[in-house]
Design an enzyme around this catalytic site. Structure first.
Site, mmCIF file in Angstrom:
data_model
loop_
_atom_site.group_PDB
_atom_site.id
_atom_site.type_symbol
_atom_site.label_atom_id
_atom_site.label_comp_id
_atom_site.label_asym_id
_atom_site.label_seq_id
_atom_site.Cartn_x
_atom_site.Cartn_y
_atom_site.Cartn_z
ATOM 1 N N PRO A 11 0.782 -1.228 0.000
ATOM 2 C CA PRO A 11 0.000 0.000 0.000
ATOM 3 C C PRO A 11 0.816 1.283 0.000
ATOM 4 O O PRO A 11 1.846 1.377 0.670
ATOM 5 C CB PRO A 11 -0.835 -0.100 1.281
ATOM 6 C CG PRO A 11 -0.189 -1.150 2.100
ATOM 7 C CD PRO A 11 0.492 -2.081 1.154
ATOM 8 N N ASN A 12 0.320 2.219 -0.771
ATOM 9 C CA ASN A 12 0.839 3.592 -0.890
ATOM 10 C C ASN A 12 2.099 3.696 -1.738
ATOM 11 O O ASN A 12 2.554 4.799 -2.025
ATOM 12 C CB ASN A 12 1.077 4.234 0.493
ATOM 13 C CG ASN A 12 -0.219 4.377 1.267
ATOM 14 O OD1 ASN A 12 -1.174 4.928 0.744
ATOM 15 N ND2 ASN A 12 -0.272 3.838 2.471
ATOM 16 N N ARG A 19 5.505 12.066 -3.264
ATOM 17 C CA ARG A 19 5.514 12.658 -1.922
ATOM 18 C C ARG A 19 6.696 12.066 -1.165
ATOM 19 O O ARG A 19 7.213 11.013 -1.517
ATOM 20 C CB ARG A 19 4.215 12.312 -1.187
ATOM 21 C CG ARG A 19 2.999 12.920 -1.855
ATOM 22 C CD ARG A 19 1.902 13.180 -0.873
ATOM 23 N NE ARG A 19 2.425 13.739 0.362
ATOM 24 C CZ ARG A 19 1.747 13.789 1.505
ATOM 25 N NH1 ARG A 19 0.540 13.319 1.586
ATOM 26 N NH2 ARG A 19 2.289 14.312 2.587
ATOM 27 N N TYR A 24 11.774 8.307 0.437
ATOM 28 C CA TYR A 24 11.623 7.235 -0.552
ATOM 29 C C TYR A 24 12.250 7.534 -1.912
ATOM 30 O O TYR A 24 12.189 6.701 -2.814
ATOM 31 C CB TYR A 24 10.134 6.897 -0.722
ATOM 32 C CG TYR A 24 9.490 6.420 0.572
ATOM 33 C CD1 TYR A 24 9.893 5.225 1.161
ATOM 34 C CD2 TYR A 24 8.516 7.173 1.213
ATOM 35 C CE1 TYR A 24 9.328 4.789 2.349
ATOM 36 C CE2 TYR A 24 7.936 6.744 2.404
ATOM 37 C CZ TYR A 24 8.352 5.557 2.965
ATOM 38 O OH TYR A 24 7.794 5.129 4.134
ATOM 39 N N ASN A 75 7.897 -5.920 -1.341
ATOM 40 C CA ASN A 75 7.910 -4.784 -0.422
ATOM 41 C C ASN A 75 6.480 -4.660 0.101
ATOM 42 O O ASN A 75 5.623 -4.050 -0.547
ATOM 43 C CB ASN A 75 8.339 -3.493 -1.128
ATOM 44 C CG ASN A 75 8.404 -2.328 -0.145
ATOM 45 O OD1 ASN A 75 7.930 -2.433 0.986
ATOM 46 N ND2 ASN A 75 8.982 -1.217 -0.571
ATOM 47 N N ALA A 78 3.376 -1.043 4.643
ATOM 48 C CA ALA A 78 2.907 -1.057 6.038
ATOM 49 C C ALA A 78 2.435 -2.448 6.485
ATOM 50 O O ALA A 78 2.471 -2.773 7.683
ATOM 51 C CB ALA A 78 1.795 -0.037 6.220
ATOM 52 N N GLU A 99 12.578 -9.949 0.992
ATOM 53 C CA GLU A 99 11.811 -8.818 1.540
ATOM 54 C C GLU A 99 12.631 -7.551 1.331
ATOM 55 O O GLU A 99 13.818 -7.525 1.664
ATOM 56 C CB GLU A 99 11.574 -9.059 3.037
ATOM 57 C CG GLU A 99 10.893 -7.893 3.737
ATOM 58 C CD GLU A 99 10.767 -8.131 5.253
ATOM 59 O OE1 GLU A 99 10.989 -9.273 5.737
ATOM 60 O OE2 GLU A 99 10.461 -7.147 5.957
ATOM 61 N N HIS A 101 12.811 -3.210 1.593
ATOM 62 C CA HIS A 101 12.316 -1.898 2.022
ATOM 63 C C HIS A 101 13.207 -0.827 1.444
ATOM 64 O O HIS A 101 14.443 -0.941 1.510
ATOM 65 C CB HIS A 101 12.281 -1.802 3.549
ATOM 66 C CG HIS A 101 11.391 -2.836 4.139
ATOM 67 N ND1 HIS A 101 10.030 -2.740 4.085
ATOM 68 C CD2 HIS A 101 11.678 -4.033 4.708
ATOM 69 C CE1 HIS A 101 9.507 -3.824 4.621
ATOM 70 N NE2 HIS A 101 10.481 -4.630 4.997
ATOM 71 N N ILE A 102 12.590 0.197 0.913
ATOM 72 C CA ILE A 102 13.351 1.295 0.314
ATOM 73 C C ILE A 102 14.114 2.047 1.409
ATOM 74 O O ILE A 102 15.290 2.369 1.268
ATOM 75 C CB ILE A 102 12.380 2.245 -0.432
ATOM 76 C CG1 ILE A 102 11.691 1.483 -1.574
ATOM 77 C CG2 ILE A 102 13.107 3.481 -0.946
ATOM 78 C CD1 ILE A 102 10.482 2.200 -2.151
ATOM 79 N N SER A 103 13.419 2.333 2.502
ATOM 80 C CA SER A 103 14.042 3.076 3.596
ATOM 81 C C SER A 103 14.701 2.116 4.585
ATOM 82 O O SER A 103 14.412 0.914 4.589
ATOM 83 C CB SER A 103 12.979 3.928 4.311
ATOM 84 O OG SER A 103 12.018 3.091 4.942
ATOM 85 N N ARG A 108 14.071 4.155 11.823
ATOM 86 C CA ARG A 108 12.818 4.909 11.891
ATOM 87 C C ARG A 108 12.028 4.526 13.148
ATOM 88 O O ARG A 108 12.586 3.979 14.085
ATOM 89 C CB ARG A 108 12.031 4.674 10.592
ATOM 90 C CG ARG A 108 12.808 5.130 9.356
ATOM 91 C CD ARG A 108 12.031 4.920 8.073
ATOM 92 N NE ARG A 108 10.840 5.747 8.032
ATOM 93 C CZ ARG A 108 9.859 5.595 7.133
ATOM 94 N NH1 ARG A 108 9.951 4.631 6.215
ATOM 95 N NH2 ARG A 108 8.792 6.378 7.163
#
Ligand code: CA2
Length: 146
Positions: A11-12, A19, A24, A75, A78, A99, A101-103, A108
């Site tokens: 999602p997103n 944004r 990202y 990815n 959330a 798996e 993740h970009i960040s 975080r």
């Protein structure tokens, strides 16, 4: 036979490049897809690149991959931190799972430090930016040609 990888985005991630570029990056999801296609082609791999904002749809994509793909790069966004349904679906997939993740999620908020998906993943990547997708395809290519 040419190998197929499913690259599944949660999602997103359709908002990529539109944004929060400080987290990202500036590439859109369609830029990422193009780069993935180029990388996959150079490794003689077919890819199915997908994004969904719906947990059940991601589960369906993983089921589809059981029939059509030898590896999954995911990815889960959330859903990484919440979804036992996605973990269970991945448990029903036989090939390697990466798996991504970009960040760098561990830098975080603490709620991003736990991943259900990591309990199934053969490799976990975080913090490589969108370049991580190309690295993941290269690694998957190596795993599938062993
Ligand atoms: O770092 C990653 O790739 C994440 O999987 C991205 C998820 C986040 O919930 C995970 O903790 C880490 C969020 C994806 C949202 O993507 C956006 C992109 C641009 C603008 C807004 C959201």
């Amino acid at each position: 036979m040419q190998k197929t990888i499913y690259i599944i985005n949660g999602p997103n991630l359709n908002l990529l490049g539109k944004r929060e570029p400080e987290i990202y990056g500036a590439q859109t999801l369609s830029d990422v897809e193009k780069r993935c296609l180029e990388t996959a082609q150079s490794h003689e791999i077919d890819i199915v690149f997908a994004q969904s904002n719906h947990e059940g749809q991601i589960v369906e994509l993983i089921h589809e991959a059981r029939e059509k793909a030898q590896g999954i790069i995911i990815n889960p966004a959330a859903y990484t931190h919440t979804s036992i349904a996605i973990l269970d679906a991945l448990h029903a997939f036989d090939g390697p799972v990466i798996e991504l993740h970009i960040s760098q999620v561990h830098k975080r908020e603490t709620f991003r430090h736990h991943s259900y998906v990591s309990q199934r993943a053969d490799a976990v990547m975080a913090g490589f930016g969108t370049h991580g997708y190309q690295l993941a395809i290269e690694h998957m290519g190596m795993l599938l040609n062993k």
